[in-house]
Design a protein around this motif. Structure first.
Motif, PDB file in Angstrom:
ATOM      1  N   ALA A  55       0.880  -1.257  -0.063  1.00 19.45           N
ATOM      2  CA  ALA A  55       0.083   0.002  -0.015  1.00 19.45           C
ATOM      3  C   ALA A  55       0.710   1.173   0.122  1.00 19.45           C
ATOM      4  N   MET A  56       2.273   1.263   0.689  1.00 18.74           N
ATOM      5  CA  MET A  56       2.978   2.317   0.384  1.00 18.74           C
ATOM      6  C   MET A  56       3.101   2.876  -0.872  1.00 18.74           C
ATOM      7  N   VAL A  57       3.256   1.972  -1.789  1.00 15.63           N
ATOM      8  CA  VAL A  57       3.899   2.102  -3.340  1.00 15.63           C
ATOM      9  C   VAL A  57       2.957   3.085  -3.934  1.00 15.63           C
ATOM     10  N   GLU A 117       9.769   8.226   4.699  1.00 22.28           N
ATOM     11  CA  GLU A 117       9.281   6.964   3.968  1.00 22.28           C
ATOM     12  C   GLU A 117       9.763   7.277   2.406  1.00 22.28           C
ATOM     13  N   ALA A 118      10.074   5.755   1.770  1.00 24.65           N
ATOM     14  CA  ALA A 118      10.824   6.025   0.671  1.00 24.65           C
ATOM     15  C   ALA A 118      10.489   4.827  -0.450  1.00 24.65           C
ATOM     16  N   LEU A 119      10.577   5.001  -1.315  1.00 25.47           N
ATOM     17  CA  LEU A 119      10.099   3.880  -2.343  1.00 25.47           C
ATOM     18  C   LEU A 119      11.355   3.757  -3.500  1.00 25.47           C
ATOM     19  N   VAL A 148      10.641  -0.720  -0.452  1.00 28.15           N
ATOM     20  CA  VAL A 148      10.079   0.399   0.388  1.00 28.15           C
ATOM     21  C   VAL A 148      11.317   0.369   1.556  1.00 28.15           C
ATOM     22  N   LEU A 149      11.462   1.647   2.223  1.00 26.76           N
ATOM     23  CA  LEU A 149      12.281   1.914   3.239  1.00 26.76           C
ATOM     24  C   LEU A 149      11.585   1.295   4.658  1.00 26.76           C
ATOM     25  N   ILE A 209      16.733  -0.399   6.267  1.00 29.37           N
ATOM     26  CA  ILE A 209      16.662  -1.504   5.388  1.00 29.37           C
ATOM     27  C   ILE A 209      15.732  -1.333   4.341  1.00 29.37           C
ATOM     28  N   ARG A 210      15.875  -1.693   3.086  1.00 26.35           N
ATOM     29  CA  ARG A 210      14.873  -1.678   2.051  1.00 26.35           C
ATOM     30  C   ARG A 210      14.386  -3.062   1.961  1.00 26.35           C
TER      31      ARG A 210
END
Length: 158
Positions: free
Chosen positions: A3-5, A76-78, A130-131, A145-146
């Protein structure tokens, strides 16, 4: 975690595009983008810009999408692995980009090559990550981590 994407793609307007030239010299640049979906991102750039020239030599790219205004500890990161090049449908790319641009800043076909200075590009995403911040209680990680994420595909039960 998937869902973060779509959320990060929708909430952020810029991505960092990492390319490399034929000799492997890296280059990273921010670009305004729009997502066609979670697997296809579009942008426009000058074809003679360094990152665009790199794409003609090496279409494999890395992409990061994140909010640079997030407070320390709240990022937050993608992260995306993709292949990029000129968009197959530049008109569709402009439509997506224009939906994100403020009124009066829209792009037109005259902005695109061959008559204009820009070319529409598309990245086809192969892998999504995701981060996971260090100390996340859901994971046993001390440092950031990713985590690779994939769509959940639901099957109907008989």
């Amino acid at each position: 975690m998937w869902a973060m994407v779509p959320r990060l793609l929708g909430d952020n307007h810029y991505l960092v595009l990492a390319t490399a030239d034929r000799q492997g010299q890296p280059w990273a640049t921010p670009v305004f983008f729009a997502a066609r979906d979670e697997d296809r991102l579009v942008w426009v750039s000058a074809p003679d810009s360094r990152h665009s020239r790199n794409l003609t030599e090496r279409p494999d790219v890395a992409i990061t999408v994140f909010d640079s205004h997030a407070p320390i500890g709240g990022a937050e990161a993608l992260y995306l692995e993709a292949t990029a090049g000129p968009a197959d449908d530049p008109v569709a790319a402009l439509t997506l980009l224009n939906a994100r641009l403020p009124a009066g800043k829209e792009l037109t076909g005259d902005d695109l090559a061959p008559s204009g200075p820009l070319l529409a590009y598309c990245a086809e995403v192969r892998r999504h990550f995701v981060l996971i911040r260090g100390g996340d209680s859901r994971f046993d990680n001390v440092t950031d981590i990713r985590l690779r994420v994939t769509r959940t595909r639901w099957k109907a039960r008989p």
